[in-house]
Scaffold this motif. Structure first.
Motif, PDB file in Angstrom:
ATOM      1  N   LEU A  71      -7.522  19.074 -23.360  1.00 53.97           N
ATOM      2  CA  LEU A  71      -6.470  19.511 -24.278  1.00 53.97           C
ATOM      3  C   LEU A  71      -5.622  20.627 -23.671  1.00 53.97           C
ATOM      4  N   ARG A  72      -6.272  21.494 -22.937  1.00 53.15           N
ATOM      5  CA  ARG A  72      -5.529  22.585 -22.297  1.00 53.15           C
ATOM      6  C   ARG A  72      -4.531  22.040 -21.281  1.00 53.15           C
ATOM      7  N   LEU A  73      -4.950  21.079 -20.471  1.00 53.20           N
ATOM      8  CA  LEU A  73      -4.042  20.470 -19.496  1.00 53.20           C
ATOM      9  C   LEU A  73      -2.947  19.668 -20.191  1.00 53.20           C
ATOM     10  N   LEU A  74      -3.280  18.989 -21.274  1.00 51.32           N
ATOM     11  CA  LEU A  74      -2.270  18.246 -22.036  1.00 51.32           C
ATOM     12  C   LEU A  74      -1.210  19.187 -22.596  1.00 51.32           C
ATOM     13  N   SER A  75      -1.657  20.347 -23.061  1.00 53.41           N
ATOM     14  CA  SER A  75      -0.717  21.326 -23.601  1.00 53.41           C
ATOM     15  C   SER A  75       0.240  21.827 -22.516  1.00 53.41           C
ATOM     16  N   ILE A  76      -0.295  22.092 -21.330  1.00 52.56           N
ATOM     17  CA  ILE A  76       0.544  22.558 -20.208  1.00 52.56           C
ATOM     18  C   ILE A  76       1.566  21.482 -19.832  1.00 52.56           C
ATOM     19  N   ALA A  77       1.105  20.237 -19.749  1.00 52.86           N
ATOM     20  CA  ALA A  77       1.990  19.141 -19.348  1.00 52.86           C
ATOM     21  C   ALA A  77       3.101  18.928 -20.371  1.00 52.86           C
ATOM     22  N   LYS A  80       5.696  21.613 -20.115  1.00 47.66           N
ATOM     23  CA  LYS A  80       6.584  21.457 -18.964  1.00 47.66           C
ATOM     24  C   LYS A  80       7.588  20.332 -19.196  1.00 47.66           C
ATOM     25  N   ILE A  81       7.173  19.298 -19.912  1.00 40.82           N
ATOM     26  CA  ILE A  81       8.092  18.200 -20.225  1.00 40.82           C
ATOM     27  C   ILE A  81       9.142  18.658 -21.238  1.00 40.82           C
ATOM     28  N   GLY A  82       8.753  19.609 -22.078  1.00 44.00           N
ATOM     29  CA  GLY A  82       9.664  20.111 -23.100  1.00 44.00           C
ATOM     30  C   GLY A  82       9.239  19.778 -24.511  1.00 44.00           C
ATOM     31  N   ASN A  83       8.051  19.174 -24.664  1.00 48.40           N
ATOM     32  CA  ASN A  83       7.534  18.820 -25.998  1.00 48.40           C
ATOM     33  C   ASN A  83       6.685  19.975 -26.538  1.00 48.40           C
ATOM     34  N   ASN A  84       7.386  21.017 -27.005  1.00 52.42           N
ATOM     35  CA  ASN A  84       6.669  22.221 -27.440  1.00 52.42           C
ATOM     36  C   ASN A  84       5.741  21.952 -28.625  1.00 52.42           C
ATOM     37  N   PHE A  85       6.200  21.139 -29.547  1.00 50.76           N
ATOM     38  CA  PHE A  85       5.383  20.887 -30.730  1.00 50.76           C
ATOM     39  C   PHE A  85       4.071  20.195 -30.371  1.00 50.76           C
ATOM     40  N   ASN A  89       0.178  21.546 -30.768  1.00 48.76           N
ATOM     41  CA  ASN A  89      -0.871  20.785 -31.458  1.00 48.76           C
ATOM     42  C   ASN A  89      -2.124  20.645 -30.612  1.00 48.76           C
ATOM     43  N   HIS A  90      -1.937  20.466 -29.311  1.00 53.41           N
ATOM     44  CA  HIS A  90      -3.103  20.373 -28.412  1.00 53.41           C
ATOM     45  C   HIS A  90      -3.873  21.692 -28.404  1.00 53.41           C
ATOM     46  N   ILE A  91      -3.156  22.804 -28.447  1.00 53.37           N
ATOM     47  CA  ILE A  91      -3.826  24.111 -28.469  1.00 53.37           C
ATOM     48  C   ILE A  91      -4.631  24.277 -29.757  1.00 53.37           C
ATOM     49  N   VAL A  92      -4.009  23.918 -30.863  1.00 55.60           N
ATOM     50  CA  VAL A  92      -4.705  24.032 -32.140  1.00 55.60           C
ATOM     51  C   VAL A  92      -5.984  23.200 -32.147  1.00 55.60           C
ATOM     52  N   GLU A  93      -5.890  21.984 -31.642  1.00 62.64           N
ATOM     53  CA  GLU A  93      -7.068  21.109 -31.598  1.00 62.64           C
ATOM     54  C   GLU A  93      -8.160  21.715 -30.730  1.00 62.64           C
ATOM     55  N   ALA A  94      -7.746  22.285 -29.582  1.00 61.38           N
ATOM     56  CA  ALA A  94      -8.723  22.901 -28.677  1.00 61.38           C
ATOM     57  C   ALA A  94      -9.392  24.113 -29.332  1.00 61.38           C
ATOM     58  N   GLN A 117      -1.162  30.046 -22.919  1.00 65.27           N
ATOM     59  CA  GLN A 117      -0.247  28.922 -23.126  1.00 65.27           C
ATOM     60  C   GLN A 117       0.467  29.047 -24.461  1.00 65.27           C
ATOM     61  N   LEU A 118      -0.248  29.522 -25.453  1.00 63.63           N
ATOM     62  CA  LEU A 118       0.350  29.699 -26.766  1.00 63.63           C
ATOM     63  C   LEU A 118       1.466  30.749 -26.727  1.00 63.63           C
ATOM     64  N   GLY A 119       1.228  31.818 -25.984  1.00 64.17           N
ATOM     65  CA  GLY A 119       2.259  32.846 -25.837  1.00 64.17           C
ATOM     66  C   GLY A 119       3.523  32.287 -25.203  1.00 64.17           C
ATOM     67  N   ARG A 120       3.334  31.400 -24.235  1.00 67.70           N
ATOM     68  CA  ARG A 120       4.500  30.770 -23.590  1.00 67.70           C
ATOM     69  C   ARG A 120       5.284  29.922 -24.597  1.00 67.70           C
ATOM     70  N   ILE A 121       4.562  29.246 -25.477  1.00 66.11           N
ATOM     71  CA  ILE A 121       5.222  28.430 -26.494  1.00 66.11           C
ATOM     72  C   ILE A 121       5.984  29.323 -27.475  1.00 66.11           C
ATOM     73  N   TYR A 122       5.365  30.446 -27.853  1.00 70.90           N
ATOM     74  CA  TYR A 122       6.059  31.399 -28.724  1.00 70.90           C
ATOM     75  C   TYR A 122       7.353  31.876 -28.064  1.00 70.90           C
ATOM     76  N   ARG A 123       7.259  32.122 -26.759  1.00 68.64           N
ATOM     77  CA  ARG A 123       8.457  32.583 -26.045  1.00 68.64           C
ATOM     78  C   ARG A 123       9.546  31.508 -26.102  1.00 68.64           C
ATOM     79  N   ALA A 124       9.156  30.259 -25.849  1.00 72.52           N
ATOM     80  CA  ALA A 124      10.126  29.168 -25.880  1.00 72.52           C
ATOM     81  C   ALA A 124      10.679  28.951 -27.280  1.00 72.52           C
ATOM     82  N   SER A 125       9.910  29.360 -28.293  1.00 80.73           N
ATOM     83  CA  SER A 125      10.341  29.213 -29.686  1.00 80.73           C
ATOM     84  C   SER A 125      11.086  30.448 -30.174  1.00 80.73           C
TER      85      SER A 125
END
Length: 547
Positions: A71-77, A80-85, A89-94, A117-125
């Motif tokens: 899940l952690r690797l899925l979240s990173i991928a 990077k693709i741009g699918n923040n949501f 979700n992968h982070i929450v599941e993990a 990784q979550l912090g990076r998503i917050y930044r992008a959001s």
């Protein structure tokens, strides 16, 4: 020969398993590299496909640790693709999987990686405050230098986004001084590149050189994502200095690299930078409006999954609290039920004990009556008879004295007979019939109804004894006082109760309960029964017994 065949069979049997296991490990390493450091457009997509399938397999096998890693690797991928949501979700599941584990407090590295990784998503959001909080949370539990470097760098990026270059410079400068302790070039180029950009914003001369050094090392290591960042930052550097030619050159290089990465987020960033270089005011106005709409939409959607995760955690706590309250309520009900049961047992025991005590007292009374009757018969009556016999042989005794003594003897014998033991082993109906017929003579008729129909065998002995004595008392009272010529007794069974109605045609009386009738009432009351008398002068005597 047989042993050799057996060894070969075992070797052939286990070889595919070992080979399959090794292939699985090699595949995981290959697709991990495709996500962490993609070099082809299809790398990120293939990595997502592989680890999505692997995550499902690991969950089916209840291999929670590997599922968290997937899940952690899925979240990173996805990020990077741009699918923040999807990344969120992968982070929450993990995180939910970690919470479900008993050893959750030992999974520090996994937590650190997920929070980062979550912090990076917050930044992008564009949620800077939550991003800083999340990075600080990761720093609190990080126990490795490599983790701390990445987290501090990401925290400094937030300050950079907020144009707080001084705070950003403070963190980047600290990390740059520690670069000799870094474990790989990735961390060195990351810090160097970001430091160079902030220095350039503050017009510090070393800024350009640091930007170039970072790009050079990233090209050497074929770090495409890093090269994209370096080219974007160099384009920004020259744009700030109005050198649009060089700024456009680096912006185009960044766009080409985003095509290689097949990442919409990197491509959008590159196109945005190119739009910044265009002198057409309409384009700038369009970009400003789209950025504003995009930011507003991002804030409106509020798709921060970790916030949802926190809400879910609060809901879990609330549900746990409600469940605890329900358990406490059930405990209280159980205690109340137990107290009620104990109370009922106590009340039941009290009545059982009281009933047994009353029964024992009644039995003791009957035994006492029987003992006294036997004593009266064996001692008083017999002695009286002996005295009478001896006096009859004495001619000097007045005959009146002998008559009085005979009367006393008769009364004594009657008392003994009335209170003598009742043999309840015999047919009680016949015994009762004999008792009643004993009061019948030429002057008195005794009629009974339903006596033989009564189920005497099902009636307790204490009730039989009480009925016998009560009827004996009524019949004796009739013979002594009523002058009756006709007596009727009607027997009925209603449920568990026996009804006996007595009536005679005697002279009646003003009802005054003497010792005999009082004793009768006491007998019946001791067995929770009732007896009622009805009589008046010249209208006979009635009694109703319910027992």
């Amino acid at each position: 020969m047989y042993r050799l065949q057996l060894i070969l069979a075992i070797f052939v049997f286990f070889l595919p398993i070992s080979s399959k296991s090794q292939t699985s490990i090699d595949s995981s390493l290959h697709y991990r590299k495709a996500i962490i450091n993609p070099s082809q457009p299809q790398d990120l997509a293939s990595g997502v496909h592989y680890f999505s399938k692997k995550k499902n397999q690991d969950l089916a096998l209840r291999d929670t640790l590997n599922a968290i890693y997937d899940l952690r690797l899925l979240s990173i991928a996805e990020f990077k693709i741009g699918n923040n949501f999807s990344s969120e979700n992968h982070i929450v599941e993990a995180l939910n999987l970690i919470e479900s584990m008993q050893a959750k407090d030992t999974l520090i590295n996994s937590r650190v990686g997920l929070y980062n990784q979550l912090g990076r998503i917050y930044r992008a959001s564009h949620n800077s405050a939550e991003a800083i909080k999340t990075f600080d949370k990761a720093l609190l539990i990080a126990n490795k230098l490599n983790d701390s470097v990445i987290i501090l760098n990401n925290k400094a990026n937030i300050y950079k986004d907020l144009l707080d270059y001084k705070n950003a410079l403070r963190i980047y400068s600290f990390l740059f001084e520690k670069r000799s302790h870094f474990s790989n070039d990735y961390q060195t180029t990351l810090v160097t590149d970001n430091l160079g950009l902030v220095q350039s914003k503050l017009n510090i001369p070393e800024g350009l050189q640091n930007l170039r050094n970072a790009l050079k090392l990233r090209q050497k290591n074929n770090d495409i994502i890093g090269q994209h960042a370096s080219n974007t930052h160099l384009s920004e550097y020259y744009l700030d200095r109005k050198d649009t030619t060089k700024a456009l050159l680096y912006a185009k290089k960044a766009l080409a690299l985003s095509d290689k990465l097949n990442s919409s987020s990197f491509k959008l960033e590159s196109i945005s930078q190119l739009m910044n270089l265009n002198k057409n005011p309409l384009i700038h106005e369009y970009k400003k409006l789209t950025d504003s709409i995009s930011n507003a939409k991002q804030m409106a959607e509020n798709k921060n999954a970790y916030l949802k995760y926190n809400v879910a955690e609060e809901q879990k706590k609330t549900q746990a609290s409600i469940l605890l309250q329900e358990i406490e309520s059930r405990k209280r009900l159980a205690y109340q039920a137990l107290a009620l049961i104990i109370f009922l047992i106590f009340i039941g025991s009290y009545f059982i004990y009281r009933n047994r005590y009353r029964k024992a007292k009644i039995e003791e009374v009957y035994k006492t009556e029987t003992r006294i009757a036997k004593k009266v018969h064996d001692e008083v009556a017999n002695d009286m008879y002996k005295v009478m016999t001896s006096l009859e042989n004495n001619s000097g005794i007045d005959s009146k004295v002998l008559d009085e003594m005979e009367k006393i003897y008769t009364k004594t014998r009657d008392i003994s007979r009335e209170n003598s033991a009742i043999d309840l082993r015999q047919d009680f109906g016949l015994q009762l019939n004999d008792l009643l017929l004993g009061y019948k003579n030429d002057k008195v008729k005794v009629i009974t109804r339903n006596l033989s129909k009564m189920p005497w065998e099902n009636i307790p002995e204490l009730k039989k004894t009480a009925i016998y004595r009560v009827l004996q008392e009524l019949m004796t009272n009739m013979r002594k006082h009523s002058q009756a010529t006709f007596v009727t007794l009607v027997f009925q069974k209603e449920g568990s109760k026996i009804h006996i109605n007595y009536r005679d045609n005697g002279v009646g009386c003003d009802l005054f309960k003497k010792n005999g009738l009082q004793h009768t009432e006491s007998r019946i009351a001791s067995l929770n029964g009732t007896i009622n008398f009805e009589t008046k002068q010249g209208d006979g005597f009635k009694a109703s017994v319910i027992i």
